[in-house]
Design an enzyme around this catalytic site. Structure first.
Site, short mmCIF file in Angstrom:
data_model
loop_
_atom_site.label_atom_id
_atom_site.label_comp_id
_atom_site.label_asym_id
_atom_site.label_seq_id
_atom_site.Cartn_x
_atom_site.Cartn_y
_atom_site.Cartn_z
N LYS A 61 0.81 -1.22 0.00
CA LYS A 61 0.00 0.00 0.00
C LYS A 61 0.85 1.28 0.00
CE LYS A 61 -4.31 -1.82 1.77
NZ LYS A 61 -5.44 -1.68 2.68
N ASP A 97 -10.48 2.93 1.54
CA ASP A 97 -10.78 2.18 2.78
C ASP A 97 -11.59 3.01 3.78
OD1 ASP A 97 -9.71 -0.32 2.26
OD2 ASP A 97 -7.71 0.20 2.99
P1 NAP Z 1 -2.00 -3.03 11.57
O1 NAP Z 1 -1.50 -1.94 10.68
O2 NAP Z 1 -1.14 -4.18 11.92
O3 NAP Z 1 -2.49 -2.30 12.94
C1 NAP Z 1 -2.99 -3.03 14.02
C2 NAP Z 1 -3.20 -2.09 15.20
O4 NAP Z 1 -3.82 -2.87 16.25
C3 NAP Z 1 -1.91 -1.53 15.79
O5 NAP Z 1 -2.16 -0.21 16.21
C4 NAP Z 1 -1.66 -2.43 17.00
O6 NAP Z 1 -0.98 -1.80 18.05
C5 NAP Z 1 -3.07 -2.67 17.45
N1 NAP Z 1 -3.18 -3.88 18.29
C6 NAP Z 1 -3.06 -5.16 17.90
N2 NAP Z 1 -3.22 -5.99 18.95
C7 NAP Z 1 -3.46 -5.20 20.03
C8 NAP Z 1 -3.71 -5.46 21.40
N3 NAP Z 1 -3.76 -6.70 21.89
N4 NAP Z 1 -3.91 -4.38 22.22
C9 NAP Z 1 -3.86 -3.13 21.74
N5 NAP Z 1 -3.63 -2.83 20.45
C10 NAP Z 1 -3.43 -3.85 19.61
O7 NAP Z 1 -3.33 -3.68 10.96
P2 NAP Z 1 -4.41 -2.96 10.01
O8 NAP Z 1 -3.99 -3.11 8.60
O9 NAP Z 1 -4.65 -1.62 10.56
O10 NAP Z 1 -5.70 -3.91 10.20
C11 NAP Z 1 -6.37 -3.98 11.42
C12 NAP Z 1 -7.70 -4.72 11.30
O11 NAP Z 1 -8.59 -4.01 10.44
C13 NAP Z 1 -7.59 -6.13 10.74
O12 NAP Z 1 -8.40 -6.98 11.53
C14 NAP Z 1 -8.18 -6.01 9.36
O13 NAP Z 1 -8.84 -7.21 8.95
C15 NAP Z 1 -9.20 -4.91 9.56
N6 NAP Z 1 -9.50 -4.21 8.29
C16 NAP Z 1 -10.77 -4.30 7.79
C17 NAP Z 1 -11.07 -3.67 6.60
C18 NAP Z 1 -12.46 -3.76 6.04
O14 NAP Z 1 -12.64 -3.50 4.84
N7 NAP Z 1 -13.46 -4.06 6.83
C19 NAP Z 1 -10.07 -2.95 5.90
C20 NAP Z 1 -8.79 -2.87 6.46
C21 NAP Z 1 -8.50 -3.52 7.65
P3 NAP Z 1 0.64 -1.74 18.10
O15 NAP Z 1 1.02 -0.72 17.08
O16 NAP Z 1 0.92 -1.37 19.48
O17 NAP Z 1 1.12 -3.12 17.73
#
Ligand code: NAP
Length: 278
Positions: A61, A97
């Site tokens: 991305k 998104d």
């Molecule tokens: P990412 O960039 O890896 O970010 C994940 C975030 O979650 C980080 O800020 C991380 O914190 C935090 N996190 C993870 N585990 C945690 C915990 N136990 N306690 C507190 N914070 C926690 O992932 P992403 O790309 O943003 O995606 C996140 C989610 O959104 C996924 O489940 C994905 O499937 C969903 N999503 C859905 C759509 C849709 O179209 N519906 C689109 C995009 C994404 P740290 O930085 O501290 O690790």
């Protein structure tokens, strides 16, 4: 095409090919597995083969940006692209998104305008959603974080429009959390906590009956109802799953590529059917 690594699990090919067929368009959408070091040549290939457009997913991305000719405003602010349009050999990067999330909220009859909004997480999805929300004049945004540096970086990304209305809330501070949840009307989980296969994982925030005023949204769509949403429903909150965001980000990309209004209901139905079969 879909450019990513991996791409095999994606529901986008099914959703877009069904949308093309529904409108009788002679288009096709193909997932393409791209090796990390080949992303530049994959992007040149869009021009070389006159491919009309692409979706971009993990891990490309951000990496596609140097190879594009133009960026939309939101992609420029987010520094991340999920959709590319090839118009007469000029490649423009967009990010649908966050706007997809806002559309799914609007489908419920809810506008972000004037709202106090709490976002859990500071990753890519949080950034997309938060930037899109800033285009809709929310009153304030609370960023609930685990990693302080990432929260500060996200706040800086949002500073273009809401400089004084972004508040950072540490997950470690019970009092900050209580005041953010009390003030907010909308709570959005953008973390993967509760996503398949770890569906029993404890939600990051424990919802209590005093928060029943919240509309609780989860960006996760597998499962359709996460534990967070189940617990929110139990105390009487309105809830929103991530399915609508997924469908609408795809619909917005579809409209950018084809110029046709996306057949949202048909897209939703085919995605739901395929999820039920799994
Ligand atoms: P990412 O960039 O890896 O970010 C994940 C975030 O979650 C980080 O800020 C991380 O914190 C935090 N996190 C993870 N585990 C945690 C915990 N136990 N306690 C507190 N914070 C926690 O992932 P992403 O790309 O943003 O995606 C996140 C989610 O959104 C996924 O489940 C994905 O499937 C969903 N999503 C859905 C759509 C849709 O179209 N519906 C689109 C995009 C994404 P740290 O930085 O501290 O690790």
């Amino acid at each position: 095409v879909l450019l990513g690594n991996p791409v095999g699990h994606s529901l986008s090919p099914l959703m877009h090919n069904h949308a093309f067929r529904t409108l009788g368009l002679n288009w096709t959408y193909v997932p393409c597995l791209v090796e990390e070091e080949e992303i530049g040549s994959a992007i040149s290939g869009l021009k070389g083969l006159s491919i009309k457009g692409a979706n971009v997913t993990i891990p490309f991305k951000e990496k596609v940006i140097p190879f594009l000719d133009n960026l939309s405003d939101e992609a420029h602010i987010m520094k991340a692209v999920n959709t590319i349009v090839n118009k007469d050999g000029q490649l423009t990067g967009y990010n649908t998104d966050g706007m997809g999330f806002v559309r799914s909220l609007e489908e419920l009859g809810v506008s972000p305008k004037g709202k106090s909004i709490a976002i859990i997480g500071t990753g890519g999805a949080a950034k997309g959603v938060a930037v899109a929300l800033t285009y809709h004049q929310p009153k304030e945004i609370y960023i609930i974080y685990r990693s302080y540096e990432k929260a500060v970086a996200l706040k800086e990304t949002l500073a273009h429009s809401l400089a004084n209305s972004i508040k950072l809330v540490s997950l470690a501070s019970a009092s900050e959390l209580v005041s953010a949840l009390t003030e907010s009307q909308l709570l959005i989980n953008t973390t993967p906590v509760g996503m398949y296969p770890k569906v029993d994982q404890e939600p990051i925030i424990k919802l209590k009956p005093k928060y029943r005023h919240l509309l609780v949204a989860d960006l996760i769509y597998n499962p359709l109802e996460t534990r967070l949403l189940q617990e929110a429903k139990k105390i009487g909150c309105q809830t929103l799953s991530g399915l609508g965001m997924f469908i609408h980000q795809g619909a917005l990309a579809f409209e950018l590529w084809t110029g046709h209004k996306a057949p949202i209901e048909a897209m939703k139905k085919t995605v739901l059917n395929s999820m039920a079969l799994k």
